[in-house]
Design a protein around this motif. Structure first.
Motif, PDB file in Angstrom:
ATOM      1  N   ARG A 122       0.778  -1.168  -0.075  1.00  0.00           N
ATOM      2  CA  ARG A 122       0.006  -0.006   0.049  1.00  0.00           C
ATOM      3  C   ARG A 122       0.997   1.132  -0.022  1.00  0.00           C
ATOM      4  O   ARG A 122       1.121   2.027   0.946  1.00  0.00           O
ATOM      5  CB  ARG A 122      -0.876  -0.054   1.203  1.00  0.00           C
TER       6      ARG A 122
ATOM      7  N   GLU B 276      -7.861  -3.124   0.803  1.00  0.00           N
ATOM      8  CA  GLU B 276      -7.831  -1.540   0.455  1.00  0.00           C
ATOM      9  C   GLU B 276      -8.358  -0.770   1.709  1.00  0.00           C
ATOM     10  O   GLU B 276      -8.359   0.491   1.778  1.00  0.00           O
ATOM     11  CB  GLU B 276      -8.668  -1.085  -0.833  1.00  0.00           C
TER      12      GLU B 276
ATOM     13  N   ARG C  38     -13.315   4.982  -1.148  1.00  0.00           N
ATOM     14  CA  ARG C  38     -12.299   4.691  -2.241  1.00  0.00           C
ATOM     15  C   ARG C  38     -11.691   6.007  -2.878  1.00  0.00           C
ATOM     16  O   ARG C  38     -10.488   6.311  -2.925  1.00  0.00           O
ATOM     17  CB  ARG C  38     -12.596   3.754  -3.090  1.00  0.00           C
TER      18      ARG C  38
ATOM     19  N   GLN D 136      -9.427   7.750  -0.420  1.00  0.00           N
ATOM     20  CA  GLN D 136      -8.213   7.412  -0.356  1.00  0.00           C
ATOM     21  C   GLN D 136      -7.504   7.453  -1.688  1.00  0.00           C
ATOM     22  O   GLN D 136      -6.265   7.868  -1.195  1.00  0.00           O
ATOM     23  CB  GLN D 136      -8.236   5.567  -0.233  1.00  0.00           C
ATOM     24  N   ARG D 137      -8.126   7.810  -2.693  1.00  0.00           N
ATOM     25  CA  ARG D 137      -7.249   8.156  -3.839  1.00  0.00           C
ATOM     26  C   ARG D 137      -6.953   9.520  -3.780  1.00  0.00           C
ATOM     27  O   ARG D 137      -5.768  10.032  -4.094  1.00  0.00           O
ATOM     28  CB  ARG D 137      -8.211   8.055  -5.023  1.00  0.00           C
TER      29      ARG D 137
END
Length: 225
Positions: free
Chosen positions: A87, A149, A209, A212-213
């Motif tokens: 990660r 993730e 998500r 996170q991006r």
């Protein structure tokens, strides 16, 4: 030591907060922060947190070689390295043994999507990493798989793994996981907890998500500068 003094101070402060918040006991648990591309600052092995100074925080390579510091890196060094390698956006890793996390980890049961903050801050269903010996490559591989993730997972018959864009985020992830496990245990006494509707799960995972991006892009920009 002065080259990494700030990183060492942050790691030590987070380890002290773990103890203060009763998320671990004595010398158990470990904290690390990524330092550059292939170094990390990590708490030493089997040392009481209250006795540590910034100089005791070890700077090591991803291969386990000590770059700076007189201590021995935590025996869970490869667990931390495994997460950093899988990660790239993760900048901090915490492994701890909170009481309610430990109870749920003994059951081997994942925690389904049951709370809003679980979805938004941890990323979804909390999986359980298959049991493996502490400090082993097998544990690192199992934890990375269970983490996926998300920002936290359980380690079977062991404890918690939490990650974040920085040490504060990783510490909060650990606290969210402990809160979730407490709620899960209490709710389970009354029956099976209600799972969030599929459309809510899908929407909140998409939001997680996206965040996170965004955080990954911000981290990348800081590293390039």
């Amino acid at each position: 030591m002065s080259e990494w003094l700030e990183e060492r101070r942050r790691v030590l402060l987070t380890a002290q907060q773990l103890l203060e918040k009763r998320l671990t006991v004595g010398s158990s648990g470990n904290v690390s922060q990524r330092v550059g591309a292939e170094l990390l600052a990590i708490t030493p092995n089997r040392r009481y947190t209250e006795d540590l100074t910034p100089a005791d925080i070890v700077i090591a390579t991803f291969e386990g070689d000590v770059v700076d510091g007189d201590g021995i890196p935590s025996s869970e060094l490869m667990l931390h390295v495994g997460v950093y390698q899988a990660r790239p956006e993760v900048q901090a890793v915490i492994h701890a043994h909170p009481r309610y996390v430990s109870a749920v980890a003994m059951t081997g049961r994942p925690i389904p999507p049951i709370l809003e903050d679980q979805m938004i801050y941890l990323g979804g269903q909390i999986e359980v990493a298959a049991h493996a010996m502490s400090g082993s490559d097998e544990l690192a591989a199992a934890a990375v798989l269970a983490l996926g993730e998300r920002n936290a997972c359980l380690l079977a018959n062991h404890g918690a793994l939490a990650v974040g864009r920085d040490l504060r985020a990783a510490l909060y992830a650990c606290e969210y996981l402990e809160k979730l496990c407490l709620a899960f245990l209490w709710a389970s006494l009354l029956g099976d907890p209600d799972v969030l509707p599929p459309e809510v799960v899908e929407t909140e995972q998409a939001f997680f998500r996206m965040m996170q991006r965004t955080e990954s892009e911000l981290v990348g920009a800081r590293i390039r500068r």
